[in-house]
Enzyme design. Structure first.
Site, PDB file in Angstrom:
ATOM      1  CB  SER A 264     -18.568 -15.707  -6.548  1.00 13.02           C
ATOM      2  OG  SER A 264     -18.764 -17.112  -6.461  1.00 13.02           O
ATOM      3  CG  ASP A 265     -15.767 -18.052 -12.288  1.00 12.84           C
ATOM      4  OD1 ASP A 265     -16.521 -19.048 -12.314  1.00 12.84           O
ATOM      5  OD2 ASP A 265     -14.952 -17.819 -13.197  1.00 12.84           O
ATOM      6  CG  PHE A 266     -16.457 -23.469  -9.710  1.00 13.15           C
ATOM      7  CD1 PHE A 266     -15.788 -24.080  -8.672  1.00 13.15           C
ATOM      8  CD2 PHE A 266     -17.419 -24.208 -10.398  1.00 13.15           C
ATOM      9  CE1 PHE A 266     -16.060 -25.388  -8.314  1.00 13.15           C
ATOM     10  CE2 PHE A 266     -17.705 -25.506 -10.059  1.00 13.15           C
ATOM     11  CZ  PHE A 266     -17.024 -26.103  -9.003  1.00 13.15           C
TER      12      PHE A 266
END
Ligand code: BGC
Length: 741
Positions: A264-266
């Site tokens: 996932s992104d942050f």
């Protein structure tokens, strides 16, 4: 480790240990004295000590000594001694910083980018890293978006070529090999098209626009073998990308066949709650895992919920196992079970980081990325002469912060400024170097800038700087004016509604132009800007982006003609902000504009032209090239035989130079309207004065494919046009027929 052993290992893990493999935290969770680079919101994640002890990967921390220590301590306490994965954003260099990605795309030389990525990989691997969160394959048509600097621009072919080059450079034949790191293609998908250019905003793309333009870059990176993919923050057509089944299961895993790790992104899984999609963290965890998102970056969503979701029977243990196995497989592919430190070595760091050969490559790449936008009266190149009075004036004259906001492992100290480089060449007694004005207007987006990094000037001091600059400009034969955006004006969370230079810099330019017309503006920017006024007041304009560690040397190389500027725009520079989003590969309307016509009912603006100020593919050099009309080796293309399009290129100027010939095609009529032209190839050709050369491109059926009206991808027989030209607005087309055989 053999696959069977990996599977056995998986079988031995408890549910908590399995969930742990899918959790990514920052290095400062493990070593409190470690400096970790926070690239997202920092907040209390609500993690237990056990969650931290079992987390399977770390981001944002580097350095051989530190990472070896973290790995050793971690593995000793881990019940199965599974090694950690170390990941970091090494975007356009580790310590030796190369030009920002958009600038690299301007070289139209993916081979150069492959070399830069390979050098970055060597430095990153020696620093103990295993994975880089790069390349960013997001296509961008909107200069307001701050991450345009990290993209390869507006064209799917260029984005694809440069994404592929970065993956190859980072990974080589195999990311586990010495000096290589695993690449992560991001941000899947559509992140580069937020509504109104505002960061993290909604993305709405039709199936046609998505597949024919935006998907291509990611596809190229996956085809090149990237071991990881990152999700994006945005919604895509109503569903957050990180929990979007069609995107992740059907397209990424299904159609594109990606079988590596999806991260996932942050905090993006958790943010699906704020999007109004997942009801709570438990649901967010379920949604993301069901989409095959393997790692949760920097939240407690997976850590706090996955094991329990399996126990409750909401998700199956097989689903969890599928993701855990992918993470273990990546660790294995990188050889970490045999050597958990991989290439981490203080000795190698000392040898490689900022070494001479990497710096030389950074200088060459930067010089090749500059785009000469204007050069009236051949103001450039300047031949430095004894006694010639030259004034370097502007906030970028002696500024070291020229590496971009996505060079988070880089330092500004080793950067070469324009002044430092110019002093090696220009006549000391006749050259002045002045700051001229502050870089930003007072109070500019105060929340985004650490003001203490920038000197604050009183109004009186500002006036004094300006007076001094004007006096020096009056005396000078030539004024070199390095202006530009502050590096924090582009990058993540740096969208802008105006595409201009800070007013304080424009004031300097106007004042200098009143006393001297021989102005060469050197423009630093992370994005296309509205350059109407800059261009009006300057004899020459050289776009230098954020050029990296060797920026100063590269700029002086080009200003003085040691190197020719050969960069071409990988993105349109709009006439004004009202045109964006804009790209050359648009569709025609039913009422195309006729700039000289008088008919009101045309597709156009009342107040500005339709054309950008500087179009895609544009850029000048220090010599002149003529391109002959296009010739075809036969009038027809079939799916069995290729067609060759040929031009003669001639250097009609007085010095050796390089031209970038671009192949564009247009499908004249089809079941779905096709762009007015699309780039399908490019070639850089170097010729001596007077020399000419035949340059040919092969056209094949594959180049004609698109998402057809019936939902399938393929080509359609009919009439096509082909251009071979020096830019997207140049040259005349010839026609050919495509027929199926
Ligand atoms: C960015 C990613 C980056 C990640 C980790 C996020 O904010 O969108 O591109 O890889 O942080 O630093």
């Amino acid at each position: 480790m053999e696959q069977k052993q990996l599977e056995n290992l998986l079988g031995e893990l408890s549910l908590e240990e399995k969930a742990g493999q899918l959790v990514q935290l920052m290095g400062n969770f493990y070593e409190t004295d470690v400096e970790a680079v926070l690239t997202g919101p920092g907040k209390n994640l609500g993690l237990t000590e056990e969650n931290i002890r079992l987390a399977g990967s770390i981001l944002g921390t580097y350095g051989a000594k530190t990472l070896k220590k973290i790995q050793k301590n971690y593995m000793e306490q881990h019940p199965h001694h599974i090694p950690l994965l170390f990941m970091m954003d090494v975007i356009h260099g580790m310590k030796t910083i190369f030009p920002m990605p958009l600038a690299q795309a301007a070289t139209f030389e993916p081979e150069m980018t492959e070399k830069c990525a390979a050098a970055a990989a060597k430095e990153a691997a020696a620093s103990g890293l295993h994975v880089t969160f790069s390349p960013m394959a997001d296509l961008v048509r909107d200069a307001r978006w701050g991450r345009v600097m990290e993209s390869c621009g507006e064209d799917p072919y260029v984005v694809g070529k440069f994404t592929e080059a970065q993956v190859k450079g980072f990974q080589g034949e195999e990311p586990g090999a010495p000096g290589k790191v695993c690449a992560c293609v991001k941000h899947f998908a559509g992140y580069g098209a937020p509504v109104a250019g505002r960061e993290y905003n909604t993305v709405e793309l039709s199936e046609h626009t998505f597949r024919d333009f935006y998907l291509k870059g990611y596809e190229a990176g996956i085809k090149a073998g990237a071991g990881m993919v990152m999700t994006s923050f945005n919604t895509l057509n109503g569903i957050p990308a990180s929990v979007n089944k069609k995107l992740m299961r059907d397209i990424l895993r299904g159609e594109l066949g990606f079988d590596g790790v999806l991260i996932s992104d942050f905090a993006a899984i958790q943010e699906t709650i704020a999007h109004g999609y997942s009801e709570n963290e438990e649901k967010a965890a379920q949604n993301a895992l069901e989409c095959g998102v393997d790692i949760d970056m920097m939240t407690g969503v997976y850590a706090g919920n996955l094991a329990e979701l399996v126990r409750k029977g909401v998700i199956s243990e097989e689903l969890l196992d599928e993701s855990v196995l992918r993470v273990l497989e990546l660790k294995n592919r990188l050889g970490l079970f045999e050597n958990p430190y991989k290439d981490a070595s203080e000795n190698e760091e000392a040898k490689l980081l900022l070494c001479e050969s990497h710096r030389a490559l950074a200088r060459e790449a930067a010089a090749k990325s500059f785009v000469l936008l204007k050069n009236e009266g051949n103001a450039l190149p300047i031949k430095p002469k004894k006694g010639q009075k030259v004034a370097f004036i502007g906030p970028y004259v002696d500024r070291k912060a020229i590496i971009s906001s996505w060079a988070i492992t880089g330092d500004t100290d080793p950067c070469v400024t324009i002044q430092e480089a110019a002093k090696e060449i220009f006549d000391a007694s006749n050259t002045v170097y002045l700051e001229g004005c502050p870089i930003l207007d007072h109070g500019y987006a105060a929340h985004a800038f650490r003001r203490d990094d920038e000197k604050e000037y009183t109004p009186e001091e500002e006036e004094a700087l300006l007076r001094e600059a004007v006096a020096a400009a009056k005396e000078a034969e030539i004024v070199i004016l390095p202006l530009g955006e502050h590096f924090l004006q582009s990058g993540e969370a740096a969208s802008r509604a105006m595409l201009d230079l800070p007013e304080v810099q424009m004031r300097l330019l106007r004042a200098v132009s009143e006393v001297n017309h021989n102005i060469v503006t050197v423009l630093f920017s992370g994005r296309p800007l509205d350059l109407r006024e800059v261009s009006r007041y300057s004899a020459a304009v050289l776009e230098v982006w954020f050029p990296g560690t060797e920026g100063g040397h590269a700029i002086v190389d080009v200003l003085t003609g040691r190197t020719e500027p050969t960069g071409r725009l990988p993105i349109s520079f709009p006439y004004s902000v009202g045109q964006v989003p804009i790209s050359y590969n648009a569709y025609a309307t039913g009422r195309p504009d006729d700039p000289n016509g008088t008919d009101k009912f045309k597709s156009r603006y009342l107040d500005i032209p339709n054309e950008p100020l500087y179009p895609f593919g544009y850029g000048l050099g220090y010599t002149k090239f003529e391109v002959s009309p296009v010739r075809l080796d036969c009038g027809q293309l079939t799916n069995a035989a290729r067609l060759k399009a040929i031009v003669t290129l001639k250097n009609t100027g007085a010095r050796t130079g390089t031209e970038t010939l671009q192949l564009y095609l247009q499908d004249v009529s089809a079941s779905v309207v096709r762009p007015v032209k699309e780039l399908k190839g490019f070639k850089k050709v170097t010729l001596a004065p007077g020399e000419e050369q035949e340059v040919s491109f092969e056209i094949c059926e594959e180049m004609l494919r698109f998402l057809r009206a019936d939902g399938t991808v393929g080509s359609e027989p009919g009439k096509f046009r082909v251009w071979i030209a020096k830019g997207s607005t140049q040259g005349a087309p010839v026609e050919f027929l495509y027929q199926e055989r």
